[in-house]
Design a protein around this motif. Sequence first.
Motif, PDB file in Angstrom:
ATOM      1  N   ASN A   3      48.746  49.859  43.232  1.00 10.55           N
ATOM      2  CA  ASN A   3      47.479  50.442  43.677  1.00 10.55           C
ATOM      3  C   ASN A   3      46.369  49.405  43.573  1.00 10.55           C
ATOM      4  OD1 ASN A   3      46.238  50.625  40.909  1.00 10.55           O
ATOM      5  ND2 ASN A   3      47.969  52.017  40.601  1.00 10.55           N
ATOM      6  N   HIS A   4      45.184  49.783  44.053  1.00 14.37           N
ATOM      7  CA  HIS A   4      44.090  48.812  44.117  1.00 14.37           C
ATOM      8  C   HIS A   4      43.530  48.460  42.752  1.00 14.37           C
ATOM      9  CE1 HIS A   4      41.810  52.598  43.970  1.00 14.37           C
ATOM     10  NE2 HIS A   4      40.747  51.907  43.637  1.00 14.37           N
ATOM     11  N   LEU A   5      43.708  49.329  41.757  1.00 16.79           N
ATOM     12  CA  LEU A   5      43.228  48.996  40.424  1.00 16.79           C
ATOM     13  C   LEU A   5      44.075  47.904  39.779  1.00 16.79           C
ATOM     14  CD1 LEU A   5      42.252  52.528  39.086  1.00 16.79           C
ATOM     15  CD2 LEU A   5      40.790  50.770  40.113  1.00 16.79           C
ATOM     16  N   GLU A   6      45.354  47.838  40.134  1.00 11.92           N
ATOM     17  CA  GLU A   6      46.184  46.723  39.672  1.00 11.92           C
ATOM     18  C   GLU A   6      45.754  45.425  40.346  1.00 11.92           C
ATOM     19  OE1 GLU A   6      50.358  47.509  39.847  1.00 11.92           O
ATOM     20  OE2 GLU A   6      50.172  49.469  38.885  1.00 11.92           O
ATOM     21  N   ALA A   7      45.337  45.523  41.608  1.00 14.82           N
ATOM     22  CA  ALA A   7      44.793  44.345  42.295  1.00 14.82           C
ATOM     23  C   ALA A   7      43.486  43.904  41.653  1.00 14.82           C
ATOM     24  CB  ALA A   7      44.578  44.661  43.778  1.00 14.82           C
ATOM     25  N   ARG A   8      42.654  44.862  41.262  1.00 10.92           N
ATOM     26  CA  ARG A   8      41.394  44.522  40.582  1.00 10.92           C
ATOM     27  C   ARG A   8      41.677  43.779  39.282  1.00 10.92           C
ATOM     28  NH1 ARG A   8      37.509  49.455  39.301  1.00 10.92           N
ATOM     29  NH2 ARG A   8      37.468  49.464  41.587  1.00 10.92           N
ATOM     30  N   LEU A   9      42.698  44.204  38.577  1.00  7.88           N
ATOM     31  CA  LEU A   9      43.073  43.519  37.339  1.00  7.88           C
ATOM     32  C   LEU A   9      43.416  42.063  37.619  1.00  7.88           C
ATOM     33  CD1 LEU A   9      43.743  43.409  34.350  1.00  7.88           C
ATOM     34  CD2 LEU A   9      45.950  44.499  34.854  1.00  7.88           C
ATOM     35  N   TRP A  10      44.214  41.815  38.654  1.00  5.48           N
ATOM     36  CA  TRP A  10      44.542  40.435  39.007  1.00  5.48           C
ATOM     37  C   TRP A  10      43.283  39.653  39.392  1.00  5.48           C
ATOM     38  CZ3 TRP A  10      48.102  37.299  37.746  1.00  5.48           C
ATOM     39  CH2 TRP A  10      49.453  37.694  37.606  1.00  5.48           C
ATOM     40  N   ASP A  11      42.379  40.282  40.135  1.00  2.66           N
ATOM     41  CA  ASP A  11      41.164  39.582  40.539  1.00  2.66           C
ATOM     42  C   ASP A  11      40.349  39.161  39.327  1.00  2.66           C
ATOM     43  OD1 ASP A  11      39.526  38.902  43.035  1.00  2.66           O
ATOM     44  OD2 ASP A  11      38.038  39.911  41.779  1.00  2.66           O
ATOM     45  N   ASP A  12      40.294  40.025  38.334  1.00  2.00           N
ATOM     46  CA  ASP A  12      39.568  39.672  37.112  1.00  2.00           C
ATOM     47  C   ASP A  12      40.280  38.561  36.347  1.00  2.00           C
ATOM     48  OD1 ASP A  12      37.646  41.540  37.731  1.00  2.00           O
ATOM     49  OD2 ASP A  12      38.441  43.089  36.388  1.00  2.00           O
ATOM     50  N   VAL A  13      41.604  38.571  36.352  1.00  2.93           N
ATOM     51  CA  VAL A  13      42.355  37.461  35.752  1.00  2.93           C
ATOM     52  C   VAL A  13      41.995  36.149  36.444  1.00  2.93           C
ATOM     53  CG1 VAL A  13      44.656  36.463  35.450  1.00  2.93           C
ATOM     54  CG2 VAL A  13      44.279  38.877  34.937  1.00  2.93           C
ATOM     55  N   PHE A  14      41.937  36.174  37.767  1.00  2.78           N
ATOM     56  CA  PHE A  14      41.613  34.958  38.514  1.00  2.78           C
ATOM     57  C   PHE A  14      40.210  34.458  38.192  1.00  2.78           C
ATOM     58  CE2 PHE A  14      44.597  36.478  42.146  1.00  2.78           C
ATOM     59  CZ  PHE A  14      45.710  36.096  41.403  1.00  2.78           C
ATOM     60  N   THR A  15      39.233  35.346  38.186  1.00  2.00           N
ATOM     61  CA  THR A  15      37.855  34.939  37.914  1.00  2.00           C
ATOM     62  C   THR A  15      37.719  34.372  36.507  1.00  2.00           C
ATOM     63  OG1 THR A  15      36.982  36.584  39.454  1.00  2.00           O
ATOM     64  CG2 THR A  15      35.467  35.746  37.787  1.00  2.00           C
ATOM     65  N   PHE A  16      38.327  35.042  35.531  1.00  2.00           N
ATOM     66  CA  PHE A  16      38.305  34.541  34.159  1.00  2.00           C
ATOM     67  C   PHE A  16      38.921  33.140  34.089  1.00  2.00           C
ATOM     68  CE2 PHE A  16      40.498  33.810  30.153  1.00  2.00           C
ATOM     69  CZ  PHE A  16      39.533  34.100  29.211  1.00  2.00           C
ATOM     70  N   SER A  17      40.040  32.952  34.765  1.00  2.00           N
ATOM     71  CA  SER A  17      40.762  31.678  34.692  1.00  2.00           C
ATOM     72  C   SER A  17      39.982  30.562  35.374  1.00  2.00           C
ATOM     73  CB  SER A  17      42.148  31.835  35.321  1.00  2.00           C
ATOM     74  OG  SER A  17      42.890  32.831  34.637  1.00  2.00           O
ATOM     75  N   GLU A  18      39.381  30.856  36.513  1.00  2.00           N
ATOM     76  CA  GLU A  18      38.544  29.849  37.179  1.00  2.00           C
ATOM     77  C   GLU A  18      37.382  29.434  36.286  1.00  2.00           C
ATOM     78  OE1 GLU A  18      39.292  31.288  41.820  1.00  2.00           O
ATOM     79  OE2 GLU A  18      37.744  32.232  40.584  1.00  2.00           O
ATOM     80  N   ASN A  19      36.743  30.397  35.657  1.00  2.00           N
ATOM     81  CA  ASN A  19      35.634  30.078  34.750  1.00  2.00           C
ATOM     82  C   ASN A  19      36.113  29.252  33.561  1.00  2.00           C
ATOM     83  OD1 ASN A  19      33.828  31.487  36.353  1.00  2.00           O
ATOM     84  ND2 ASN A  19      33.995  33.385  35.170  1.00  2.00           N
ATOM     85  N   ALA A  20      37.282  29.589  33.037  1.00  2.00           N
ATOM     86  CA  ALA A  20      37.801  28.889  31.859  1.00  2.00           C
ATOM     87  C   ALA A  20      38.065  27.415  32.145  1.00  2.00           C
ATOM     88  CB  ALA A  20      39.078  29.566  31.368  1.00  2.00           C
ATOM     89  N   LEU A  21      38.487  27.109  33.371  1.00  3.06           N
ATOM     90  CA  LEU A  21      38.776  25.722  33.736  1.00  3.06           C
ATOM     91  C   LEU A  21      37.643  25.062  34.503  1.00  3.06           C
ATOM     92  CD1 LEU A  21      41.628  26.579  32.810  1.00  3.06           C
ATOM     93  CD2 LEU A  21      42.553  25.228  34.693  1.00  3.06           C
ATOM     94  N   GLY A  22      36.534  25.757  34.666  1.00  3.00           N
ATOM     95  CA  GLY A  22      35.387  25.169  35.344  1.00  3.00           C
ATOM     96  C   GLY A  22      35.579  25.015  36.845  1.00  3.00           C
ATOM     97  N   LEU A  23      36.340  25.915  37.473  1.00  2.00           N
ATOM     98  CA  LEU A  23      36.586  25.853  38.909  1.00  2.00           C
ATOM     99  C   LEU A  23      35.682  26.831  39.639  1.00  2.00           C
ATOM    100  CD1 LEU A  23      40.496  25.799  38.877  1.00  2.00           C
ATOM    101  CD2 LEU A  23      38.931  23.849  38.877  1.00  2.00           C
ATOM    102  N   ASP A  24      35.438  26.529  40.905  1.00  2.00           N
ATOM    103  CA  ASP A  24      34.625  27.421  41.715  1.00  2.00           C
ATOM    104  C   ASP A  24      35.319  28.758  41.912  1.00  2.00           C
ATOM    105  OD1 ASP A  24      32.714  25.440  42.008  1.00  2.00           O
ATOM    106  OD2 ASP A  24      33.509  24.749  43.941  1.00  2.00           O
ATOM    107  N   ARG A  25      34.519  29.818  41.962  1.00  2.00           N
ATOM    108  CA  ARG A  25      35.072  31.130  42.259  1.00  2.00           C
ATOM    109  C   ARG A  25      35.705  31.105  43.654  1.00  2.00           C
ATOM    110  NH1 ARG A  25      35.064  36.411  40.778  1.00  2.00           N
ATOM    111  NH2 ARG A  25      35.002  37.993  42.427  1.00  2.00           N
ATOM    112  N   GLY A  26      36.904  31.650  43.764  1.00  2.00           N
ATOM    113  CA  GLY A  26      37.607  31.652  45.037  1.00  2.00           C
ATOM    114  C   GLY A  26      38.544  30.482  45.228  1.00  2.00           C
ATOM    115  N   THR A  27      38.646  29.599  44.221  1.00  2.00           N
ATOM    116  CA  THR A  27      39.606  28.491  44.313  1.00  2.00           C
ATOM    117  C   THR A  27      41.023  29.036  44.414  1.00  2.00           C
ATOM    118  OG1 THR A  27      38.173  27.024  43.040  1.00  2.00           O
ATOM    119  CG2 THR A  27      40.512  26.446  43.138  1.00  2.00           C
ATOM    120  N   ILE A  28      41.316  30.064  43.619  1.00  2.00           N
ATOM    121  CA  ILE A  28      42.625  30.719  43.680  1.00  2.00           C
ATOM    122  C   ILE A  28      42.714  31.535  44.959  1.00  2.00           C
ATOM    123  CG2 ILE A  28      44.078  32.494  42.608  1.00  2.00           C
ATOM    124  CD1 ILE A  28      42.866  31.646  39.904  1.00  2.00           C
ATOM    125  N   ARG A  29      43.899  31.507  45.580  1.00  2.00           N
ATOM    126  CA  ARG A  29      44.181  32.389  46.705  1.00  2.00           C
ATOM    127  C   ARG A  29      45.465  33.155  46.402  1.00  2.00           C
ATOM    128  NH1 ARG A  29      39.728  30.901  48.221  1.00  2.00           N
ATOM    129  NH2 ARG A  29      39.120  30.454  50.380  1.00  2.00           N
TER     130      ARG A  29
END
Length: 554
Positions: free
Chosen positions: A225-251
């Motif tokens: 469901n879409h809430l599981e997708a939201r969880l992944w999106d938050d994982v991606f944003t957290f990880s980009e911030n942790a490594l100092g990458l621009d938001r949206g680097t992950i696809r």
Amino acid sequence: MKDTTMTAHTRMTVLGETDERYDEILTPAALDFVARLHDQFAGRRHERLLERMRVRKAIENGRNLRFLPETASIREDRSWRVAGAGPGLEDRRVEITGPTDRKMTVNALNSGAKGWLADLEDATSPTWHNIIGGQVNLYDAIRGQVDFTTPEGKEYRVGFETPTIILRPRGWHLVEKHLSYTDRAGSTKPASGSLVDFGLYFFHNAQALIESGRGPYFYLPKIENHLEARLWDDVFTFSENALGLDRGTIRATVLIETITAAFEMEEILYELRDHCAGLNAGRWDYIFSLIKTYRDRGPAFVLPDRDRITMTVPFMRAYTELLVATCHRRGAHAIGGMSAFIPNRRDPEATRRALAKVSDDKHREATDGFDGSWVAHPDLVEVAMAEFDAVLGERPNQVERQRTDVWVTAGDLLDLSSIDHEVTDAGVRANVSVALRYVESWLRGTGAAAIDGLMEDAATAEISRSQLWQWIHHRIRTTEGTRITRDLVSVLIDQQLATTPRTDEDRFDDAAAIVRMVALEDEFPTFLTIPAYAHYLVDTPSDEAAGVPQEVAA
């Protein structure tokens, strides 16, 4: 030389044995990053798995799936688009899939495909060696140092042009029992397979991938469901911030391979819109999900022999046409699924038949509007490429093609009345044979197995065993008049064991025990790989024995 001493760092404890170069992956910094992912997201993962159980119970009690009224505004708003393809993902007309062992890594990189789905999920048996050894191979592949020579002296070398790598981590439901996580309250439990696979790969390789002109790209499996997708999106944003990458680097590309996700395609795209490249039609898991979700709803939901469930039956056509229309409306890639037929270099006639069937399958997908598709064997890249070349020409994709002719209802996605429900004696025997032989291969560490001219993975084995369970519980009679019962299937398992060539190293007895557990018992395990992993691939006591629900054991 292997060391079986447990290693602890911060709150991640390595319980699995160490081997050559594992320390390059399981570094203190990498384990700390994985621990931080668990701090942030392990609790939400658990909540989402509990919600899966609630939804399945509601459907079992008679509720039918529908398009969500509470998210209608998202579907009706035509203004939003997803981020789309990142560098190196613009052209995906053929992607090769497969596990991350050393040989497959080289073969995939040399295949001529546009992308490689490097699979730590259904095509990989999750032995500790396969998981961490696969991370080593990916680390080397990204850095151009994956060449190797077999003990027999055969050399494998990677050419200059290689596919874009897209990692598929394990789904939210799977754990990694060779790593334990201790939360801030002091409670210790197995790590999430998803967070381990994603975290180790992203931490070690994101910057190297960006420097190579590509990026950290992922396939997301088993989302419901879409809430599981939201969880992944938050994982991606957290990880980009942790490594100092621009938001949206992950696809990310989401596999629509559950019946529940099919009703939330637009919402899934919306939740991941800053990180999303597209959706994929994961056909085999989709069929399994339909059987599993509606298994108790009566004979109307009983499907026929597996080989009769083709991509042209109405409910499968509705699913794929909706996927293409949804993706292109939002600027996302629509990626087709995998035809299971594979060539046999020792049998020219079998190869000719396989190539013809794959060609037909990819022709249908390309003309339906898909932007690319999957193959499971390097010899299939050329035939699949030809079908997409014929439609795309020099264009990298056909995202601009809008399927305004598509109108799919909830009833269309669940339309099983228009197919024949014929089950044959041969279909029952085939399911027993495939389930037993695949599980035996999986127990020996091989998660993608060529069986009877088809490439079988965990998804196709799941179809086989879940059909057996459903046929038994609905007392289905075959066209030949045979009543399908536990005793019948048990006898067929015994016959398969008796007629299969055996070796001292095979795992057929263990495989038979698993198949009996997941196909013949009253309870229906949500995934056969959960009890199989707990009982046979790790040395720790199984959570099932302790009475913990399988899917929320972590």
